[in-house]
Design a protein around this motif. Sequence first.
Motif, mmCIF file in Angstrom:
data_model
loop_
_atom_site.group_PDB
_atom_site.id
_atom_site.type_symbol
_atom_site.label_atom_id
_atom_site.label_comp_id
_atom_site.label_asym_id
_atom_site.label_seq_id
_atom_site.Cartn_x
_atom_site.Cartn_y
_atom_site.Cartn_z
ATOM 1 N N VAL A 1 0.841 -1.199 0.000
ATOM 2 C CA VAL A 1 0.000 0.000 0.000
ATOM 3 C C VAL A 1 0.878 1.252 0.000
ATOM 4 N N GLN A 2 1.935 1.251 0.786
ATOM 5 C CA GLN A 2 2.840 2.403 0.782
ATOM 6 C C GLN A 2 3.492 2.595 -0.583
ATOM 7 N N SER A 3 3.850 1.478 -1.235
ATOM 8 C CA SER A 3 4.430 1.567 -2.568
ATOM 9 C C SER A 3 3.415 2.129 -3.560
ATOM 10 N N LEU A 4 2.153 1.722 -3.436
ATOM 11 C CA LEU A 4 1.096 2.257 -4.299
ATOM 12 C C LEU A 4 0.969 3.762 -4.112
ATOM 13 N N LEU A 5 0.968 4.215 -2.862
ATOM 14 C CA LEU A 5 0.831 5.636 -2.585
ATOM 15 C C LEU A 5 2.031 6.439 -3.087
ATOM 16 N N ALA A 6 3.206 5.811 -3.137
ATOM 17 C CA ALA A 6 4.416 6.512 -3.596
ATOM 18 C C ALA A 6 4.390 6.791 -5.091
ATOM 19 N N GLY A 7 3.549 6.080 -5.841
ATOM 20 C CA GLY A 7 3.422 6.351 -7.269
ATOM 21 C C GLY A 7 3.908 5.213 -8.126
ATOM 22 N N PRO A 8 3.623 5.276 -9.429
ATOM 23 C CA PRO A 8 3.974 4.187 -10.352
ATOM 24 C C PRO A 8 5.469 4.077 -10.592
ATOM 25 N N SER A 9 5.866 2.966 -11.178
ATOM 26 C CA SER A 9 7.270 2.767 -11.542
ATOM 27 C C SER A 9 7.688 3.805 -12.583
ATOM 28 N N LYS A 10 8.976 4.046 -12.680
ATOM 29 C CA LYS A 10 9.483 5.048 -13.630
ATOM 30 C C LYS A 10 9.145 4.668 -15.065
ATOM 31 N N TRP A 11 9.190 3.360 -15.366
ATOM 32 C CA TRP A 11 8.945 2.930 -16.748
ATOM 33 C C TRP A 11 7.493 3.173 -17.144
ATOM 34 N N LEU A 12 6.551 2.865 -16.258
ATOM 35 C CA LEU A 12 5.134 3.000 -16.589
ATOM 36 C C LEU A 12 4.615 4.405 -16.309
ATOM 37 N N GLY A 13 5.326 5.163 -15.490
ATOM 38 C CA GLY A 13 4.862 6.474 -15.051
ATOM 39 C C GLY A 13 4.398 7.422 -16.139
ATOM 40 N N PRO A 14 5.080 7.502 -17.303
ATOM 41 C CA PRO A 14 4.663 8.465 -18.321
ATOM 42 C C PRO A 14 3.282 8.219 -18.918
ATOM 43 N N VAL A 15 2.698 7.029 -18.724
ATOM 44 C CA VAL A 15 1.420 6.735 -19.397
ATOM 45 C C VAL A 15 0.294 6.397 -18.426
ATOM 46 N N VAL A 16 0.542 6.504 -17.129
ATOM 47 C CA VAL A 16 -0.517 6.230 -16.151
ATOM 48 C C VAL A 16 -0.581 7.364 -15.139
ATOM 49 N N SER A 17 -1.653 7.365 -14.352
ATOM 50 C CA SER A 17 -1.811 8.362 -13.296
ATOM 51 C C SER A 17 -2.466 7.697 -12.101
ATOM 52 N N THR A 18 -2.406 8.361 -10.963
ATOM 53 C CA THR A 18 -3.033 7.850 -9.752
ATOM 54 C C THR A 18 -4.164 8.775 -9.331
ATOM 55 N N ALA A 19 -5.202 8.190 -8.729
ATOM 56 C CA ALA A 19 -6.309 8.992 -8.223
ATOM 57 C C ALA A 19 -5.978 9.636 -6.880
ATOM 58 N N PHE A 20 -4.893 9.186 -6.224
ATOM 59 C CA PHE A 20 -4.533 9.735 -4.913
ATOM 60 C C PHE A 20 -3.958 11.146 -5.067
ATOM 61 N N PRO A 21 -4.451 12.117 -4.327
ATOM 62 C CA PRO A 21 -3.888 13.469 -4.406
ATOM 63 C C PRO A 21 -2.419 13.492 -3.979
ATOM 64 N N THR A 22 -1.705 14.488 -4.461
ATOM 65 C CA THR A 22 -0.297 14.648 -4.096
ATOM 66 C C THR A 22 -0.142 14.739 -2.577
ATOM 67 N N GLY A 23 0.831 13.997 -2.062
ATOM 68 C CA GLY A 23 1.088 14.007 -0.631
ATOM 69 C C GLY A 23 0.288 12.994 0.153
ATOM 70 N N SER A 24 -0.520 12.178 -0.533
ATOM 71 C CA SER A 24 -1.293 11.154 0.168
ATOM 72 C C SER A 24 -0.363 10.136 0.801
ATOM 73 N N ALA A 25 -0.694 9.725 2.008
ATOM 74 C CA ALA A 25 0.103 8.722 2.726
ATOM 75 C C ALA A 25 -0.788 8.077 3.773
ATOM 76 N N LEU A 26 -0.287 6.995 4.350
ATOM 77 C CA LEU A 26 -0.994 6.400 5.468
ATOM 78 C C LEU A 26 -0.987 7.368 6.654
ATOM 79 N N ARG A 27 -2.026 7.293 7.462
ATOM 80 C CA ARG A 27 -2.103 8.118 8.662
ATOM 81 C C ARG A 27 -0.867 7.875 9.531
ATOM 82 N N GLU A 28 -0.287 8.931 10.049
ATOM 83 C CA GLU A 28 0.924 8.808 10.861
ATOM 84 C C GLU A 28 0.700 7.830 12.009
#
Length: 624
Positions: A237-264
């Motif tokens: 889940v933390q890896s998902l929140l950190a964003g996609p891999s560099k290779w796939l990143g240019p063609v996908v996006s995430t629905a999570f707003p910037t700065g989203s993370a698990l509750r402290e």
Amino acid sequence: MEDAERVGGGTDRTGRPGRTAGAGGAGGTLGLLALTAVALLVAGCASMPDRGEIRRVEASQGVDSQVRVFGVPPADKASPADIVDGFLEAMTSDDPQLATARKYLTEDAARDWKPGSAVTVLSAGLDRVPVQGEKDPDGPRWKVYGKKLATVDERSAYQPETGGSRYEEFLQLVQVNKQWRIATPPSSLVLSESDFQRIYKPVNKYYFAGKTLVADPVYVRQRSDPDSRMDPTTQTVQSLLAGPSKWLGPVVSTAFPTGSALREGTKSLSYDGQNTLRVPLNRNAETSEPQCQKMATQLLYTVRDLTASRLDRVELLRSDGKSSLCWVTGSAATVIANRPPSPEHQYYVDKDSRLVRMVLNAGADEQQQDKPEPAPGPLATANGFKVGSAAITYDEKRAAVVSDDGHGLYVVTLTTAGPMPAPLLNSKSGKLSAPSWDAQGDLWIADADPQTQGLWRIPGGTGTPQKVEVAGLDGGRISSLKASPDGVRLALLIEKEGGRKNLYIGRIERPEGKADASPLSVRELRPAAPQMAEVTAMSWAPRGRLLVVGRESGGVDQARYMLADGSMVAASLPGATGLTAIAAAEDEAKPVVALSREDGIVWLPPGAQWRTVAAGGRAPVYPG
């Protein structure tokens, strides 16, 4: 043969450091006995030298993935050779913090070492040798080296190495309180392939390409960190929140707003009795309900892929950890994910060069299910037209067919009768590949004719063919292709000098929605089956995998699943010899279909054996 390494740490009777192995389970005396038995089974048998000859630190080959391996701390007054060997062994520990490995380092090196940010995967164990020459005033230096197989980057993405790349680093030893310690550890965690497969497991994270959910393969540690309780689910889940891999990143996006993370303070995620996963997020993740449901869909698919269990519901919690932000059920997530529908038919070209199909209804009896029928529409009434290969749209309303002579590409309806249309693309030499549809409705095909050679795309299957730039072909010729169901990747069989075919995957970059007017292109080709000397057939398979027919160097043809990042999945198809074509559906409940040299069209239903369904057929395909 030396004594087996002991559970609980320490050294063996030679005074060398070893490593211990254990298995999870009940504690007490029974647990200790089980640990001891496992340790005896997996213990090493080769003694470590206390002089400076070249030596390979072997991988822990054959260690079962359920066995836990731990390093042991350095012995008092251990020699430089023992320190190096003990450290390299301790790096293969199942302890995510590598606490024991750090005991072989100086205090500063142990504090600054961050091996978790990357992993170097070697094809075998490390070789190590002392550096000869002028004596270093600080202490001896050791060179460690091996053959690189792959790297795993800081986003946990696997990247195969090509061209026999070599790993090499130097370990500087110094004396601290009359004990040898390593002052310059490796820049990354270094593991053999077998140790990497024992410690890490593949999992898909999911992101959106337009409205379609896309699998992004990464690797996470298989076991929890006993100190931070960082279990594989939370890691993923933390890896998902950190964003996609560099290779796939240019063609996908995430629905999570910037700065989203698990509750402290969140260290572990778990299910409740109703198969619901509740995920507390920080304040940055709070957004509208429609977007939140897309976030929950990404999480549901990601965690369900990791656990292979029935996850029915994901609920996202606000930053207070109690009130609900939104939730999504499995059925609702299926709609949001916009994945291709389950096919109703399986298609192939029969012995008379006609396109035919077979019903895939689970309730149909075997006789009815196996009876082929001509594909409806113009192909059923086109006297004399012979089909060489075909591709069917995911809604099964249209077919793209290449004539038997390989000269023409036609798109026909499967819903209404009528005459054969004019070809959309012609090859003077008759060297058109089999076509392929993507999830966005575009049609892909390759032409090997010297004058028109290259990759072509027909937008919507009706527009003017567009030649597509493929970066990195390096003089190779595309012999066959298959677009991924998500529409962002293209699998290419590329034939280079000598006639050998190898499998590559390229990223489809579309100009739609971009400010520049750059044309559609296929970028960053990477090997998808580097372990195979040659690939003869391939298909996309469920969960972003590939089903590949090929052979390893010196081996025989086999069919096995591969991850789209080029790492091999252990599962291979039983009895899959003599296959020349293969196809799989996104729906794992549908049978794998293949062309056998001896038996014709054959099916492999889930949990069953191969059976012949049509003698004399060829070119089997599912929609896509």
